[in-house]
Design a protein around this motif. Structure first.
Motif, mmCIF file in Angstrom:
data_model
loop_
_atom_site.group_PDB
_atom_site.id
_atom_site.type_symbol
_atom_site.label_atom_id
_atom_site.label_comp_id
_atom_site.label_asym_id
_atom_site.label_seq_id
_atom_site.Cartn_x
_atom_site.Cartn_y
_atom_site.Cartn_z
ATOM 1 N N ARG A 240 133.484 -3.559 65.508
ATOM 2 C CA ARG A 240 132.344 -3.105 64.715
ATOM 3 C C ARG A 240 131.532 -4.288 64.191
ATOM 4 O O ARG A 240 130.290 -4.272 64.223
ATOM 5 C CB ARG A 240 132.826 -2.226 63.567
ATOM 6 C CG ARG A 240 133.385 -0.889 64.027
ATOM 7 C CD ARG A 240 134.019 -0.100 62.886
ATOM 8 N NE ARG A 240 133.020 0.313 61.886
ATOM 9 C CZ ARG A 240 133.313 1.052 60.824
ATOM 10 N NH1 ARG A 240 134.563 1.460 60.629
ATOM 11 N NH2 ARG A 240 132.355 1.379 59.966
ATOM 12 N N GLU B 115 127.528 -4.396 62.913
ATOM 13 C CA GLU B 115 127.673 -3.830 61.565
ATOM 14 C C GLU B 115 127.944 -4.945 60.569
ATOM 15 O O GLU B 115 128.668 -5.904 60.860
ATOM 16 C CB GLU B 115 128.823 -2.824 61.515
ATOM 17 C CG GLU B 115 128.537 -1.505 62.195
ATOM 18 C CD GLU B 115 129.612 -0.471 61.882
ATOM 19 O OE1 GLU B 115 129.821 -0.166 60.690
ATOM 20 O OE2 GLU B 115 130.248 0.017 62.835
ATOM 21 N N GLU C 277 139.537 -2.589 65.958
ATOM 22 C CA GLU C 277 138.349 -1.752 65.767
ATOM 23 C C GLU C 277 137.367 -2.406 64.803
ATOM 24 O O GLU C 277 136.141 -2.419 65.052
ATOM 25 C CB GLU C 277 138.758 -0.375 65.242
ATOM 26 C CG GLU C 277 137.571 0.533 64.971
ATOM 27 C CD GLU C 277 137.947 1.778 64.186
ATOM 28 O OE1 GLU C 277 137.019 2.526 63.832
ATOM 29 O OE2 GLU C 277 139.134 1.982 63.906
ATOM 30 N N GLN D 167 139.833 -1.823 72.668
ATOM 31 C CA GLN D 167 138.401 -2.125 72.594
ATOM 32 C C GLN D 167 137.938 -2.815 73.879
ATOM 33 O O GLN D 167 137.513 -3.973 73.878
ATOM 34 C CB GLN D 167 138.108 -3.018 71.375
ATOM 35 C CG GLN D 167 138.547 -2.447 70.046
ATOM 36 C CD GLN D 167 137.805 -1.173 69.683
ATOM 37 O OE1 GLN D 167 136.622 -1.006 70.025
ATOM 38 N NE2 GLN D 167 138.488 -0.265 68.994
ATOM 39 N N ILE E 54 131.547 -2.197 55.533
ATOM 40 C CA ILE E 54 132.642 -1.431 56.133
ATOM 41 C C ILE E 54 133.772 -1.329 55.116
ATOM 42 O O ILE E 54 134.313 -2.355 54.696
ATOM 43 C CB ILE E 54 133.151 -2.106 57.423
ATOM 44 C CG1 ILE E 54 132.010 -2.284 58.422
ATOM 45 C CG2 ILE E 54 134.279 -1.285 58.037
ATOM 46 C CD1 ILE E 54 132.414 -3.063 59.676
#
Length: 333
Positions: free
Chosen positions: A287, A292, A283, A65, A297
């Motif tokens: 996010r 988010e 990840e 990332q 999620i």
């Protein structure tokens, strides 16, 4: 509160450099933090230098990332240096420092974080059912600001079977775990039941730290076991290299839970394919930091199980039986 701060330098250190700095100073570096960095607090055990889960997470975040890595600061917080009854206050105090997210590497810490830092986004990994344990209220969507990975891990019976098949002369087996793992999955009864069905005798041994595991292995009775099982409880994260070296000296078989541990020297492993864990946690962190809602999620789950075998003389053992060699997904010679 023991909180190691990682204030980023102008030139990003590699994972190895990070560890060297930690060992030398207790700080990842001493430059002043930029005000626009997002801060993630890793809820670990001991020190950042000895908590291999912290290193794995940081390396995965840096490697997979890069855009998030360019604007994040990861702090290590030791929550194990206070009694269990004080850990809720420790996590609440960390939450009051207003991090952008918390990272909980095991289910028991995740449970504390959702209860005592409810306003702070949480990314977690757990080997216990997160809904049954009260970490989250749902796998797809939930009201808690939390998301993560559930690695189903109740495979000690299968590990005992592999161990018996690999080394048919094995009879007495030690299963080494930490106390929180034992409390969560009640390892004693399943291990004893599985062992009895295989003609083995299993004894669950408890240790919560590398020092405690070493003290246990120093007991003369520890050499009387024919073989050992070390599942992926947190004591394996802290102490497995020491355990592997000791059992190699004793020429005792050992089965662990991941291929990575076999690549590092353990002779046998059976478990969930865990290669996805750290990249997936990285990840999920990206996010959440990207905006988010963690509550939206889905909690991730692995699907693959692997048997890995190491056959070289460095194990201190004869190669396992041909039946296990033929069944192995990965053989390291």
């Amino acid at each position: 509160m023991t909180l190691f701060l990682w204030n980023k330098p102008k030139h990003r250190p590699c994972g190895r450099c990070v560890l060297v700095a930690l060992c030398a100073t207790g700080l990842l570096n001493s430059d002043a933090p930029r005000p626009d960095w997002l801060r993630v607090v890793f809820l670990g055990r001991g020190t950042a230098a000895e908590d291999r889960a912290f290193t794995s997470y940081v390396n995965a975040l840096q490697r997979t990332q890069p855009n998030t890595w360019a604007r994040v600061r990861v702090d290590f917080a030791n929550i194990s240096d206070v009694p269990e009854e004080q850990q809720p206050q420790r996590i609440a105090a960390i939450a009051r420092t207003r991090p952008a997210a918390l990272l909980a590497p095991n289910g028991n810490v995740a449970k504390l974080a959702t209860r005592h830092a409810p306003g702070t986004p949480l990314v977690f990994s757990t080997y216990i059912n997160p809904v049954e344990a009260g970490i989250v209220s749902g796998m797809e969507r939930r009201h808690e600001s939390a998301t993560g990975i559930w690695v189903t891990e109740q495979l000690d019976g299968k590990r005992l079977e592999v161990l018996r098949d690999a080394y048919p002369k094995v009879r007495r087996v030690a299963v080494l775990i930490d106390r929180s793992w034992n409390h969560s999955v009640n390892s004693l009864a399943p291990a004893e039941k599985a062992a009895a069905a295989l003609g083995l005798e299993a004894q669950v041994l408890l240790a919560d730290s590398k020092d405690e595991a070493q003290t246990l292995l120093d007991l003369p009775a520890s050499r009387d076991f024919d073989a050992w099982v070390v599942p992926r409880s947190y004591v394996a994260v802290l102490a497995l290299p020491m355990i592997v070296n000791r059992l190699r000296m004793w020429h005792k078989p050992l089965i662990v839970s991941s291929v990575g541990e076999v690549r590092s020297g353990a002779p046998l492993s059976y478990g969930v394919d865990t290669t996805f864990i750290w990249p997936t946690l990285a990840e999920l962190t990206a996010r959440v930091l990207g905006g988010e809602a963690a509550s939206a999620i889905p909690v991730q789950r692995p699907q693959r199980f692997l048997l890995a075998v190491r056959t070289g003389a460095e194990t201190g053992l004869q190669p396992p039986s041909m039946s296990v060699m033929r069944r192995a997904d990965i053989v390291i010679r």
